[in-house]
Write a protein that holds these residues in place. Structure first.
Motif, short mmCIF file in Angstrom:
data_model
loop_
_atom_site.label_atom_id
_atom_site.label_comp_id
_atom_site.label_asym_id
_atom_site.label_seq_id
_atom_site.Cartn_x
_atom_site.Cartn_y
_atom_site.Cartn_z
N ARG A 1 -12.56 -7.93 3.32
CA ARG A 1 -11.57 -7.21 2.86
C ARG A 1 -12.39 -5.87 2.55
O ARG A 1 -13.37 -5.89 1.80
CB ARG A 1 -10.87 -7.60 1.61
N VAL A 2 -12.02 -4.78 2.72
CA VAL A 2 -12.60 -3.37 2.73
C VAL A 2 -11.78 -2.54 1.38
O VAL A 2 -10.63 -2.46 1.36
CB VAL A 2 -12.44 -2.28 3.77
N SER A 3 -12.56 -2.46 0.40
CA SER A 3 -12.09 -1.85 -0.81
C SER A 3 -11.60 -0.47 -0.59
O SER A 3 -12.05 0.22 0.51
CB SER A 3 -13.16 -1.72 -1.96
N ASP A 4 -10.54 0.04 -1.59
CA ASP A 4 -9.85 1.58 -1.23
C ASP A 4 -10.92 2.45 -1.21
O ASP A 4 -11.00 3.48 -0.59
CB ASP A 4 -8.84 1.69 -2.31
N ASP B 1 -14.05 2.35 0.04
CA ASP B 1 -15.08 2.47 0.93
C ASP B 1 -14.23 2.70 2.29
O ASP B 1 -14.68 2.76 3.45
CB ASP B 1 -15.61 0.74 1.14
N LEU B 2 -13.00 2.61 2.24
CA LEU B 2 -11.92 2.98 3.58
C LEU B 2 -12.45 4.37 4.23
O LEU B 2 -12.65 4.24 5.47
CB LEU B 2 -10.62 3.00 3.10
N ASP C 1 0.98 -1.23 -0.05
CA ASP C 1 0.19 0.09 -0.04
C ASP C 1 0.85 1.34 0.01
O ASP C 1 0.49 2.29 -0.71
CB ASP C 1 -0.89 -0.01 1.15
N LEU D 1 -9.92 -2.61 11.64
CA LEU D 1 -9.39 -2.70 10.42
C LEU D 1 -8.19 -3.33 10.32
O LEU D 1 -7.01 -2.70 11.07
CB LEU D 1 -9.43 -1.46 9.78
N GLY E 1 -13.19 -4.83 9.93
CA GLY E 1 -13.06 -4.87 8.62
C GLY E 1 -11.42 -5.39 8.33
O GLY E 1 -10.76 -5.39 9.06
N LEU F 1 -15.72 3.70 6.09
CA LEU F 1 -15.52 3.12 7.06
C LEU F 1 -14.96 3.77 8.25
O LEU F 1 -15.58 3.63 9.43
CB LEU F 1 -14.72 1.87 6.94
N TYR F 2 -13.88 4.72 7.99
CA TYR F 2 -13.34 5.20 9.16
C TYR F 2 -14.52 6.43 9.70
O TYR F 2 -14.34 6.49 10.90
CB TYR F 2 -12.06 5.93 8.62
N VAL G 1 -2.55 1.27 9.16
CA VAL G 1 -3.82 1.46 9.57
C VAL G 1 -3.81 2.88 10.41
O VAL G 1 -4.78 3.71 10.50
CB VAL G 1 -4.41 0.28 10.27
#
Length: 292
Positions: free
Chosen positions: A262-265, A267-268, A19, A205, A236, A271-272, A291
């Motif tokens: 797994r959380v997609s980029d 959706d990140l 990442d 996460l 997550g 989520l936060y 993270v």
């Protein structure tokens, strides 16, 4: 400038170093640099064509430091790698974890053939003691690796912990540059609509593996619910322990514990933004988690 970013780990699997490289490539391209990523890759993802990415070797899974690493191990990479380096005429070759994987070491081996500035970024940290696999590996290979690390023109560590760890074996001047965050990407995010009903959300996460410490959050659920009966838990990420933890939750009959996978980029940020509390109960083995 023309810049090569060299990944030590399998591009087919998510991870902090991958990442870091991916976001660094995007930022450098936004600043009008010409960037290529050189990386190992396995499985179906290895055959997937990605812009500016050379998938040069295969990788293998190794259990290390409370996690699973997938470093490049292919010895047949040299001829293809030499062709790429000579064709691209890089101004800067930026190697990530240059001492822990076959691909970065192969690049350093060709240092005298390529007229470029060579920079290394060190991401890892591990506990002291020969029971630590990374420490044992560096101790045992230091005489061999010493000649390669001297070929770096510059050295970066992502945290003081990472600088302290690598300095145990290869003392030098390490410039500390923390993992970057695109704050604009998160600044105006809206919560996930299905969890925006006013109830408090506790969010975890990360890869669901030993060193991320999810077991401590799950074991705290009864105590949390005593103080906050309406608390909801959003988990997550994916990993080798996910099935065990899902079974643990089911056995206890806990409601509103959602394993999101797994959380997609994309959706990140949402989520936060959904989190009333962000819980990162990591137990060690990392110098500064992406993270966090």
């Amino acid at each position: 400038m023309k810049i090569a970013l060299v990944s030590p780990y399998d591009w087919s699997y998510p991870g902090g170093v991958r990442d870091h490289i991916r976001h660094l490539a995007a930022e450098l391209r936004a600043r009008e640099h010409n960037v290529r990523i050189l990386t190992p890759a396995t499985g179906a993802e290895a055959r997937k064509v990605e812009y500016g990415t050379y998938k040069l070797s295969w990788a293998a899974s190794l259990k290390v430091n409370g996690s699973v690493a997938r470093p490049s191990l292919s010895p047949q990479v040299h001829s293809t790698l030499r062709q790429v380096l000579k064709r691209e005429h890089f101004d800067v070759v930026h190697l990530h974890e240059p001492m822990v994987s076959g691909l970065p070491i192969a690049v350093l081996r060709m240092r005298d053939e390529i007229d470029a500035v060579y920079v290394g970024t060190f991401h890892a940290w591990a506990r002291h003691g020969l029971t630590s696999t990374p420490e044992w590996a560096y101790m045992s290979t230091r005489p061999l690796l010493q000649r390669y690390i001297k070929r770096l023109d510059g050295r970066i560590a992502v945290s003081p912990a990472a600088a302290e760890f690598i300095s145990r074996f290869f003392p030098s001047d390490y410039r500390i540059i923390p993992n970057g965050v695109d704050v604009e990407r998160f600044a105006h995010a809206q919560p996930l609509p299905q969890f925006a009903d006013g109830r408090p959300n506790v969010v975890f996460l990360g890869r669901i593996e030993q060193r991320k410490g999810l077991r401590y959050l799950l074991s705290a659920i009864p105590a949390i619910r005593e103080q906050c009966p309406t608390a909801r838990f959003l988990i997550g990420g994916d990993g080798p322990l996910r099935a065990d933890y899902e079974a643990y939750v089911m056995r206890n009959g806990w409601q509103d514990v959602h394993f999101l996978g797994r959380v997609s980029d994309d959706d990140l940020p949402a989520l936060y933004a959904s989190a009333t509390v962000m819980c990162a109960p990591s137990t060690g083995g990392e110098s500064q988690g992406i993270v966090l």
